[in-house]
Write an enzyme that holds these catalytic residues in place. Sequence first.
Site, PDB file in Angstrom:
ATOM      1  N   GLU A   8      -3.908 -71.817 -46.155  1.00  0.00           N
ATOM      2  CA  GLU A   8      -2.766 -70.703 -46.316  1.00  0.00           C
ATOM      3  C   GLU A   8      -2.667 -70.101 -44.837  1.00  0.00           C
ATOM      4  O   GLU A   8      -3.827 -69.570 -44.415  1.00  0.00           O
ATOM      5  CB  GLU A   8      -3.213 -69.537 -47.364  1.00  0.00           C
ATOM      6  CG  GLU A   8      -2.001 -69.061 -47.666  1.00  0.00           C
ATOM      7  CD  GLU A   8      -2.284 -67.883 -48.764  1.00  0.00           C
ATOM      8  OE1 GLU A   8      -1.242 -67.053 -49.131  1.00  0.00           O
ATOM      9  OE2 GLU A   8      -3.091 -67.930 -49.624  1.00  0.00           O
ATOM     10  N   GLY A  24     -10.672 -62.688 -46.523  1.00  0.00           N
ATOM     11  CA  GLY A  24     -11.816 -62.193 -47.350  1.00  0.00           C
ATOM     12  C   GLY A  24     -12.264 -63.670 -48.237  1.00  0.00           C
ATOM     13  O   GLY A  24     -13.424 -63.878 -48.547  1.00  0.00           O
ATOM     14  N   ALA A  25     -11.025 -64.336 -48.863  1.00  0.00           N
ATOM     15  CA  ALA A  25     -11.373 -65.381 -49.547  1.00  0.00           C
ATOM     16  C   ALA A  25     -10.098 -66.136 -49.846  1.00  0.00           C
ATOM     17  O   ALA A  25      -9.172 -65.731 -49.423  1.00  0.00           O
ATOM     18  CB  ALA A  25     -11.866 -65.039 -51.100  1.00  0.00           C
ATOM     19  N   MET A  26     -10.127 -67.358 -50.370  1.00  0.00           N
ATOM     20  CA  MET A  26      -9.163 -68.061 -50.671  1.00  0.00           C
ATOM     21  C   MET A  26      -8.921 -68.802 -51.997  1.00  0.00           C
ATOM     22  O   MET A  26     -10.091 -69.393 -52.447  1.00  0.00           O
ATOM     23  CB  MET A  26      -8.756 -69.125 -49.489  1.00  0.00           C
ATOM     24  CG  MET A  26      -7.606 -70.096 -49.683  1.00  0.00           C
ATOM     25  SD  MET A  26      -6.109 -69.056 -49.730  1.00  0.00           S
ATOM     26  CE  MET A  26      -5.112 -70.223 -50.608  1.00  0.00           C
ATOM     27  N   GLU A  27      -7.808 -68.714 -52.812  1.00  0.00           N
ATOM     28  CA  GLU A  27      -7.785 -68.940 -53.943  1.00  0.00           C
ATOM     29  C   GLU A  27      -7.404 -70.510 -54.441  1.00  0.00           C
ATOM     30  O   GLU A  27      -6.999 -70.852 -55.694  1.00  0.00           O
ATOM     31  CB  GLU A  27      -6.726 -68.340 -54.753  1.00  0.00           C
ATOM     32  CG  GLU A  27      -5.172 -68.628 -54.481  1.00  0.00           C
ATOM     33  CD  GLU A  27      -4.579 -67.680 -53.311  1.00  0.00           C
ATOM     34  OE1 GLU A  27      -3.213 -67.769 -53.345  1.00  0.00           O
ATOM     35  OE2 GLU A  27      -5.500 -67.162 -52.667  1.00  0.00           O
ATOM     36  N   ASN A  28      -7.748 -71.496 -53.562  1.00  0.00           N
ATOM     37  CA  ASN A  28      -7.566 -72.877 -53.669  1.00  0.00           C
ATOM     38  C   ASN A  28      -7.913 -73.329 -55.061  1.00  0.00           C
ATOM     39  O   ASN A  28      -8.759 -72.917 -55.618  1.00  0.00           O
ATOM     40  CB  ASN A  28      -8.288 -73.784 -52.726  1.00  0.00           C
ATOM     41  CG  ASN A  28      -8.535 -73.078 -51.397  1.00  0.00           C
ATOM     42  OD1 ASN A  28      -7.362 -72.905 -50.629  1.00  0.00           O
ATOM     43  ND2 ASN A  28      -9.658 -72.621 -50.989  1.00  0.00           N
ATOM     44  N   HIS A  67     -10.086 -61.237 -57.994  1.00  0.00           N
ATOM     45  CA  HIS A  67      -8.800 -61.364 -57.333  1.00  0.00           C
ATOM     46  C   HIS A  67      -8.560 -62.861 -57.160  1.00  0.00           C
ATOM     47  O   HIS A  67      -7.281 -63.493 -57.484  1.00  0.00           O
ATOM     48  CB  HIS A  67      -8.899 -60.525 -55.914  1.00  0.00           C
ATOM     49  CG  HIS A  67      -7.501 -60.883 -55.360  1.00  0.00           C
ATOM     50  ND1 HIS A  67      -6.309 -59.808 -55.278  1.00  0.00           N
ATOM     51  CD2 HIS A  67      -6.917 -61.830 -54.537  1.00  0.00           C
ATOM     52  CE1 HIS A  67      -5.414 -60.229 -54.572  1.00  0.00           C
ATOM     53  NE2 HIS A  67      -5.758 -61.479 -54.095  1.00  0.00           N
ATOM     54  N   GLU A  68      -9.445 -63.570 -56.793  1.00  0.00           N
ATOM     55  CA  GLU A  68      -9.171 -65.168 -56.319  1.00  0.00           C
ATOM     56  C   GLU A  68      -9.115 -65.623 -57.676  1.00  0.00           C
ATOM     57  O   GLU A  68      -8.359 -66.699 -57.949  1.00  0.00           O
ATOM     58  CB  GLU A  68     -10.170 -65.738 -55.524  1.00  0.00           C
ATOM     59  CG  GLU A  68     -10.405 -64.840 -54.018  1.00  0.00           C
ATOM     60  CD  GLU A  68      -9.073 -64.600 -53.275  1.00  0.00           C
ATOM     61  OE1 GLU A  68      -8.191 -65.507 -53.488  1.00  0.00           O
ATOM     62  OE2 GLU A  68      -8.904 -63.892 -52.563  1.00  0.00           O
TER      63      GLU A  68
END
Length: 862
Positions: free
Chosen positions: A126, A266-270, A302-303
């Site tokens: 992303e 911070g992070a990624m929701e893959n 969140h993720e």
Amino acid sequence: MADIHSAAEAPRITRREDYREPDWRVPEIELDFQLDPAATRVVARLWVQRSSEHDRPLVLDGDGLTASRVRVDGVEVPVEMDGPNLVVRLSGSAHLVETEVEIAPERNTQLQGLYASNGMLCTQCEAEGFRRITFFPDRPDVLSRYKVRMTADKARFPVLLSNGDPVGSGALDDGRHWAEWHDPFPKPSYLFALVAGDLVANRSTFTTMNGREVQLGIWVRAGDLERTHHALNALETSMRWDEQVYGREYDLDVFNIVAVDDFNFGAMENKGLNVFNSRYILADPDIATDYDYDAIAAVVAHEYFHNWSGNRITCRDWFQLSLKEGFTVFRDQGFSADQGSAAVKRIEDVRGLRASQFPEDAGPLAHPVRPDSYIEISNFYTATIYNKGAEVIRMMATILGPEKFRAATDLYFERFDGTAATCEDFVRCMEDAGGTDLTQFRRWYSQAGTPRVTASLKQEGGRARLTLSQTVPPTPGQPDKQPMVLPLKLRLFGSVTGRPLCDEQLIQLRDPTAEIVFESIPEPPVLSINRGFSAPVVVDTNRSARDLAFLSAHDDDPFARYEAMQQLMLDTLVASVTSGRPDHDAVIDAVRNTLTDPALDPAFVAEAVLLPSDSFIGDQMALVDPDAIFAAREALRRDLGREHEALWRSAHEAVRNNRFEYSPAGKGARRIKNVSLGYIAASGARDAADLALAQFEASDNMTDRQGALGVLVSSTATEQRATAIDAFYRRYADNALVLDKWFQTQALSSRDDTAQAVEALAAHPAFTLANPNRARSLIGAFGVNQRAFHDVSGRGYRFLADQLLALDKLNPQTAAKLLPPLGRWKRFDAGRAAKMRAELERIVATPGLSKDMFEQASKSLD
């Protein structure tokens, strides 16, 4: 190589109004990776379908790729390029297109696409990173089912992970091995993920509300395994919460998280394989503060929540980014509020909004929640999209009420599951399920700027009359604004009895002005307005210092009580800066009342007695004077410290020997302990440095240790200060995450020599621009240190520009996000403004500047 943009070239602008459905769909894709840090071969098999009656070729986005082979339906065809993109001319309506490329993950310093990090290979796609891996229509409205096969050296990369569920694995004769993963849910390319490395997992299982058993795993390097328990617990808690509050059940058999040291976000929701910045996974009392613990739980939630609000329903185009991010921030805020003090959580969220989003709305980079155009989409991962977007959702939830809002979200998830939707689709679900007309409310998505509300309350005999008005200030490209819908919660209190004079009311201010009359008001009323921060606005009232002090002691809404104290402090400080004649008595009395109220939660007390930041004080002024603001704030801190020294010492001593416990009570005790230590130091007490050093050396947790370090780095007590700084470094020299705190704490120091100290820290052997966390810890922290950054010499501006130009060559995305402090030059005196503008001009004129930096810097000059 960085994605470069010559300042002499006209940048390509993408506009929302130009959106067009994709020419070709890709329902299925198979990816075959021969993984190697120096040379990874990627074979992609795309089953493509023409979306309508047209004769346009298939155009596959690429970034730095060279196709070694292209086949159509098994037949090799010539490679045709249009700039970075691959063009494939097709005659029929459906074809199999196969491409082959080779990439070098270890040379990918942008950390977009497939890259190397501390011995592992991982991805970040992303917003537009997938095109750095293989040729593809890299846009969020192209949804595909993915099958992935990875082959790698088994000794070097024993763990091979991707999206979805594992479907096969095995060993090969040459010391390599393979694994295959299949994701049955259509997803856009930005949600693709791959991780290969020498990792271990903290595992658990979760049984969903309908009986599905899900295998959970948090994957880290072996030495970090014991620091993953908090994150794993947060994952299980968030899965259960989403079922209970939103009715959302997880849909795969596996859910994995991987912690990565080098990460832009911070992070990624893959889908099914979340990739996290290590700072939002690893925690134990020795390395993580209470803030870190809370942030880990919030980001994990969140993720995970993105599985539905982002993955099962994605955004049609990047202008709709807040569709998934604003909604999911709102959801994670609700989760966090339910895990502890809802009042303190709301205070923290509003403080963050005011620190980042309000200045954004008031500056050259202001943009609507749903932007109209961009040059580089990465620049729109902003506080406006995330935090203001969440407030827009919150206002709709307030207008609809809990039951109708839940019905509206159920309708949204049902109606758009498996699709790429828009902000308009979401609002329409609110209307359909809520039975309300949100036509005017939609302006929150299209108009930038923070509305200002003026409220004037007057008593006329037994009646009170409240006059309200609203304005929205001009922003770049939007000089004239229409009235917004502002849901304002309010209540009146009797100034004599302290009792409420009416029930809480929800007023929807829709017009430029409105008047509300309250009958049967037996005593002089005091107005409590925007309770719970029901609308993200600035409120100006005719309330006196006495009124604000009264509310800080009697308001029954925790946020409004906190807000009254903050407004009292803010008014006092602004008056002190502008008149040069401080009058601290009202604040001193109000703080005493708060400190001595036994009914108040210590965590709330700690938030209420903190002074507004230098930056927030500056935001209230037409012309920011950093030195005068700092002097006024320090003077009030000193007086509060001296007048209440006995109370601060009592509060500090009461919890001095408490052992670490991560609980609301434990966090509250540590919070008031460290706030008290700060005020003792501000008082000028002779033993303050010794007290801080004693806390530093005796602490059994990072919250208290860093709290003491923060006091000492701003101290003039040379010996104690040096002892703590050196001891902290020696203890944590091998822990990158904690060393970030060492850099950050010094960059936020209030000492006169902070600018020089930061320059020296940039030359420290442990400092590197290659790691985003490390760059943010020093460069980013320094940029928000209003006094040090705005040193009248201009050395802070020159330092930031130098660092950003160097960082831009490595990681344009991270560099661009650290530039906004320079863009606020119009708010400062002529001397400072000229120096800031000169640095922006130098940045824009730099040959080979990335389009990320060019967009941010050029807009900041307007």
